[in-house]
Design a protein around this motif. Structure first.
Motif, PDB file in Angstrom:
ATOM      1  N   VAL A  16      42.772  34.222  40.915  1.00  0.00           N
ATOM      2  CA  VAL A  16      43.225  32.910  40.813  1.00  0.00           C
ATOM      3  C   VAL A  16      42.157  32.053  41.493  1.00  0.00           C
ATOM      4  O   VAL A  16      41.930  32.046  42.625  1.00  0.00           O
ATOM      5  N   GLY A  17      41.451  31.341  40.721  1.00  0.00           N
ATOM      6  CA  GLY A  17      40.311  30.560  41.138  1.00  0.00           C
ATOM      7  C   GLY A  17      39.111  30.969  40.693  1.00  0.00           C
ATOM      8  O   GLY A  17      38.971  32.323  40.431  1.00  0.00           O
ATOM      9  N   TYR A  18      37.977  30.084  40.568  1.00  0.00           N
ATOM     10  CA  TYR A  18      36.662  30.502  40.198  1.00  0.00           C
ATOM     11  C   TYR A  18      35.515  29.675  40.900  1.00  0.00           C
ATOM     12  O   TYR A  18      34.772  29.241  40.334  1.00  0.00           O
ATOM     13  N   GLY A  19      35.836  29.674  42.099  1.00  0.00           N
ATOM     14  CA  GLY A  19      34.966  29.064  42.921  1.00  0.00           C
ATOM     15  C   GLY A  19      33.687  30.065  43.387  1.00  0.00           C
ATOM     16  O   GLY A  19      33.515  31.118  42.843  1.00  0.00           O
ATOM     17  N   SER A  20      32.924  29.663  44.531  1.00  0.00           N
ATOM     18  CA  SER A  20      31.849  30.401  45.015  1.00  0.00           C
ATOM     19  C   SER A  20      32.361  31.843  45.560  1.00  0.00           C
ATOM     20  O   SER A  20      31.781  32.849  45.425  1.00  0.00           O
ATOM     21  N   GLN A  21      33.745  31.678  46.243  1.00  0.00           N
ATOM     22  CA  GLN A  21      34.047  32.964  46.835  1.00  0.00           C
ATOM     23  C   GLN A  21      34.563  34.148  45.759  1.00  0.00           C
ATOM     24  O   GLN A  21      34.230  35.250  45.888  1.00  0.00           O
ATOM     25  N   SER A  22      35.308  33.348  44.954  1.00  0.00           N
ATOM     26  CA  SER A  22      35.758  34.301  43.815  1.00  0.00           C
ATOM     27  C   SER A  22      34.463  34.879  43.058  1.00  0.00           C
ATOM     28  O   SER A  22      34.657  36.183  42.720  1.00  0.00           O
ATOM     29  N   LYS A  23      33.551  34.164  42.871  1.00  0.00           N
ATOM     30  CA  LYS A  23      32.294  34.756  42.211  1.00  0.00           C
ATOM     31  C   LYS A  23      31.734  35.916  43.016  1.00  0.00           C
ATOM     32  O   LYS A  23      31.236  36.913  42.594  1.00  0.00           O
ATOM     33  N   ARG A  24      31.860  35.847  44.318  1.00  0.00           N
ATOM     34  CA  ARG A  24      31.139  36.865  45.244  1.00  0.00           C
ATOM     35  C   ARG A  24      31.895  38.113  45.036  1.00  0.00           C
ATOM     36  O   ARG A  24      31.552  39.080  44.933  1.00  0.00           O
ATOM     37  N   LEU A  25      33.378  38.000  45.167  1.00  0.00           N
ATOM     38  CA  LEU A  25      34.266  39.029  44.974  1.00  0.00           C
ATOM     39  C   LEU A  25      34.125  39.772  43.618  1.00  0.00           C
ATOM     40  O   LEU A  25      34.074  40.794  43.538  1.00  0.00           O
ATOM     41  N   ILE A  26      34.016  38.755  42.582  1.00  0.00           N
ATOM     42  CA  ILE A  26      33.785  39.709  41.043  1.00  0.00           C
ATOM     43  C   ILE A  26      32.602  40.253  41.097  1.00  0.00           C
ATOM     44  O   ILE A  26      32.659  41.269  40.325  1.00  0.00           O
ATOM     45  N   ASN A  27      31.400  39.948  41.864  1.00  0.00           N
ATOM     46  CA  ASN A  27      30.214  40.657  41.661  1.00  0.00           C
ATOM     47  C   ASN A  27      30.460  41.993  42.445  1.00  0.00           C
ATOM     48  O   ASN A  27      29.812  43.060  41.808  1.00  0.00           O
ATOM     49  N   ILE A  28      30.997  42.113  43.383  1.00  0.00           N
ATOM     50  CA  ILE A  28      31.173  43.314  44.294  1.00  0.00           C
ATOM     51  C   ILE A  28      32.198  44.139  43.443  1.00  0.00           C
ATOM     52  O   ILE A  28      31.815  45.175  43.436  1.00  0.00           O
ATOM     53  N   LEU A  29      33.230  43.605  42.790  1.00  0.00           N
ATOM     54  CA  LEU A  29      34.197  44.246  42.098  1.00  0.00           C
ATOM     55  C   LEU A  29      33.375  45.248  40.892  1.00  0.00           C
ATOM     56  O   LEU A  29      33.631  46.276  40.459  1.00  0.00           O
ATOM     57  N   LYS A  30      32.580  44.490  40.101  1.00  0.00           N
ATOM     58  CA  LYS A  30      31.763  45.101  39.145  1.00  0.00           C
ATOM     59  C   LYS A  30      30.713  45.957  39.574  1.00  0.00           C
ATOM     60  O   LYS A  30      30.812  47.037  38.706  1.00  0.00           O
ATOM     61  N   LYS A  31      30.271  45.771  40.669  1.00  0.00           N
ATOM     62  CA  LYS A  31      29.279  46.785  41.193  1.00  0.00           C
ATOM     63  C   LYS A  31      30.024  48.130  41.670  1.00  0.00           C
ATOM     64  O   LYS A  31      29.237  49.204  41.522  1.00  0.00           O
ATOM     65  N   ILE A  32      31.005  48.117  41.853  1.00  0.00           N
ATOM     66  CA  ILE A  32      31.899  49.330  42.359  1.00  0.00           C
ATOM     67  C   ILE A  32      32.538  49.864  41.026  1.00  0.00           C
ATOM     68  O   ILE A  32      33.422  50.895  41.348  1.00  0.00           O
ATOM     69  N   GLY A  33      32.474  49.158  39.965  1.00  0.00           N
ATOM     70  CA  GLY A  33      33.254  49.852  38.997  1.00  0.00           C
ATOM     71  C   GLY A  33      34.353  49.164  38.295  1.00  0.00           C
ATOM     72  O   GLY A  33      34.802  49.884  37.259  1.00  0.00           O
ATOM     73  N   TYR A  34      34.741  48.227  38.576  1.00  0.00           N
ATOM     74  CA  TYR A  34      35.811  47.608  38.135  1.00  0.00           C
ATOM     75  C   TYR A  34      35.455  45.981  37.163  1.00  0.00           C
ATOM     76  O   TYR A  34      35.081  45.177  37.557  1.00  0.00           O
ATOM     77  N   LYS A  35      35.893  46.445  36.095  1.00  0.00           N
ATOM     78  CA  LYS A  35      35.376  45.313  35.068  1.00  0.00           C
ATOM     79  C   LYS A  35      36.552  44.763  34.052  1.00  0.00           C
ATOM     80  O   LYS A  35      36.314  43.898  33.387  1.00  0.00           O
ATOM     81  N   ASN A  36      37.579  45.331  34.202  1.00  0.00           N
ATOM     82  CA  ASN A  36      38.961  44.536  33.569  1.00  0.00           C
ATOM     83  C   ASN A  36      39.447  43.401  34.303  1.00  0.00           C
ATOM     84  O   ASN A  36      40.566  43.678  35.035  1.00  0.00           O
ATOM     85  N   LEU A  37      38.676  42.487  34.337  1.00  0.00           N
ATOM     86  CA  LEU A  37      39.089  41.382  35.211  1.00  0.00           C
ATOM     87  C   LEU A  37      39.454  40.158  34.332  1.00  0.00           C
ATOM     88  O   LEU A  37      39.203  39.880  33.384  1.00  0.00           O
ATOM     89  N   LYS A  38      40.663  39.533  34.791  1.00  0.00           N
ATOM     90  CA  LYS A  38      41.072  38.190  34.203  1.00  0.00           C
ATOM     91  C   LYS A  38      41.237  37.331  35.131  1.00  0.00           C
ATOM     92  O   LYS A  38      41.395  37.468  36.363  1.00  0.00           O
ATOM     93  N   ILE A  39      40.844  35.799  34.667  1.00  0.00           N
ATOM     94  CA  ILE A  39      40.467  35.023  35.858  1.00  0.00           C
ATOM     95  C   ILE A  39      41.188  33.786  35.017  1.00  0.00           C
ATOM     96  O   ILE A  39      41.214  33.110  34.194  1.00  0.00           O
ATOM     97  N   TYR A  40      41.940  33.210  35.954  1.00  0.00           N
ATOM     98  CA  TYR A  40      42.910  31.938  35.950  1.00  0.00           C
ATOM     99  C   TYR A  40      42.422  30.716  36.754  1.00  0.00           C
ATOM    100  O   TYR A  40      42.139  30.716  37.913  1.00  0.00           O
ATOM    101  N   LYS A  41      42.502  29.612  35.962  1.00  0.00           N
ATOM    102  CA  LYS A  41      42.178  28.303  36.498  1.00  0.00           C
ATOM    103  C   LYS A  41      43.189  27.407  36.119  1.00  0.00           C
ATOM    104  O   LYS A  41      43.464  27.205  34.729  1.00  0.00           O
ATOM    105  N   PRO A  42      43.828  26.376  36.834  1.00  0.00           N
ATOM    106  CA  PRO A  42      44.949  25.546  36.300  1.00  0.00           C
ATOM    107  C   PRO A  42      44.440  24.427  35.098  1.00  0.00           C
ATOM    108  O   PRO A  42      45.105  24.120  34.469  1.00  0.00           O
ATOM    109  N   PHE A  43      43.247  24.057  35.649  1.00  0.00           N
ATOM    110  CA  PHE A  43      42.446  23.220  34.566  1.00  0.00           C
ATOM    111  C   PHE A  43      41.081  23.922  34.141  1.00  0.00           C
ATOM    112  O   PHE A  43      40.195  23.827  34.910  1.00  0.00           O
ATOM    113  N   VAL A  44      41.024  24.404  32.767  1.00  0.00           N
ATOM    114  CA  VAL A  44      39.864  24.929  32.561  1.00  0.00           C
ATOM    115  C   VAL A  44      38.916  23.560  31.758  1.00  0.00           C
ATOM    116  O   VAL A  44      39.369  22.855  30.935  1.00  0.00           O
TER     117      VAL A  44
END
Length: 318
Positions: A16-44
């Protein structure tokens, strides 16, 4: 071992959210093997990547949820995803009324990301008895950076009271409060919040004192309007912990003398250089791995983690 197929295919993680902190967390998750991610923003927006959507129902089907939205929205999303494993950015709530309502939310699957609990300093604090440091009797802590000098700051939720009532105090200051609260007994926190940059109407600088039950005081400053400066200096009865962006060290014992019998700086009895990760990167990665482990194993979180998170939240709000 967790099956790689589970990491890459089966386990679904929602954001939920796609700001700077969200992007940091996503990068770490991808590095350790988690790629099935879905991202929600109330206004795209048109400029947003096409993998972001505004359909909350798609996120509800995920196994774990990362709440990285503006602080004031955290409580709302906690209620929406109350039956899921939740990694919630701090603070968990933004006012005392919401804090009281947390008793109605299932807590065993909620992890609040006060990630400095997993850092280099936390590792040393876990050794304080072994190192014979004694009681904490004072200190100075600084977390400063010049974010308010950037043009994007004025448009950020961080600069607006309606989205971030206490400004930098609830973004950076709360991390300091939580770490001290986790290892020591806080009596109260006194604070002075100011807006030095005059950008936005929230606070870009916080001067605050953490008062411990043993009458010790830790002086703290967090600011978005300062040259970069980051460091911990914690003084114990029989030693000193110093940490900056490059290393952490422990000096002891107190009774250290030169050949004339005069007190001198205690010798360094422990030192660790940060060759790969800063304290923040190191602790954040460990926080995510800790959370994911509990999701994979379907384990509940230790009650102390949530209880301390609530107390930390209460100290910075009062």
């Amino acid at each position: 071992m967790i099956d790689v197929e589970w990491r890459l295919i089966k386990m679904k993680i929602g954001f939920v959210g796609y700001g700077s902190q969200s992007k940091r967390l996503i990068n770490i998750l991808k590095k350790i093997g988690y790629k099935n991610l879905k991202i929600y923003k109330p206004f795209v927006k048109k400029k947003d990547p096409n993998f972001i959507n505004s359909n909350l129902d798609k996120i509800k089907k995920c196994d774990a949820i990362f709440i990285c939205s503006p602080n004031k929205t955290h409580f709302k999303y906690l209620k929406i995803f109350k039956n899921k494993y939740i990694f919630c950015e701090k603070p968990i709530v933004s006012n005392l009324n919401q804090l009281k309502k947390l008793k109605d939310i299932k807590k065993e699957r909620i992890f609040v990301n006060y990630n400095y609990r997993f850092g280099y300093l936390s590792e040393v604090l876990n050794m304080k008895k072994k190192l014979k440091l004694g009681n904490l009797i004072g200190g100075n802590i600084i977390m400063n950076q010049g974010l308010a000098s950037k043009k994007k700051y004025i448009k950020s939720w961080r600069s607006k009271k309606k989205n971030c009532k206490l400004g930098v105090h609830e973004i950076l200051g709360v991390h300091i409060i939580d770490l001290i609260n986790y290892y020591f007994k806080i009596k109260k926190v006194s604070k002075n919040l100011v807006n030095l940059s005059k950008k936005g109407d929230s606070f870009d600088t916080s001067y605050f004192n953490i008062h411990l039950n043993n009458k010790a005081i830790i002086n703290c400053m967090v600011s978005y309007f300062s040259p970069f400066k980051w460091g911990y200096n914690l003084i114990f009865e029989n030693g000193i912990i110093n940490m900056d962006q490059k290393s952490i060290s422990v000096q002891s014992p107190r009774n250290s003398f030169n050949k004339y019998g005069h007190f001198i700086d205690p010798p360094i009895i422990y030192k660790k250089k940060f060759s790969k990760f800063t304290e923040y990167e190191y602790s954040l990665t460990k926080s995510i791995k800790f959370f994911i482990y509990h999701v994979e194993k379907k384990k509940f979180f230790n009650k102390k983690l949530f209880k301390t998170s609530i107390n930390s939240n209460k100290f910075f709000l009062e």
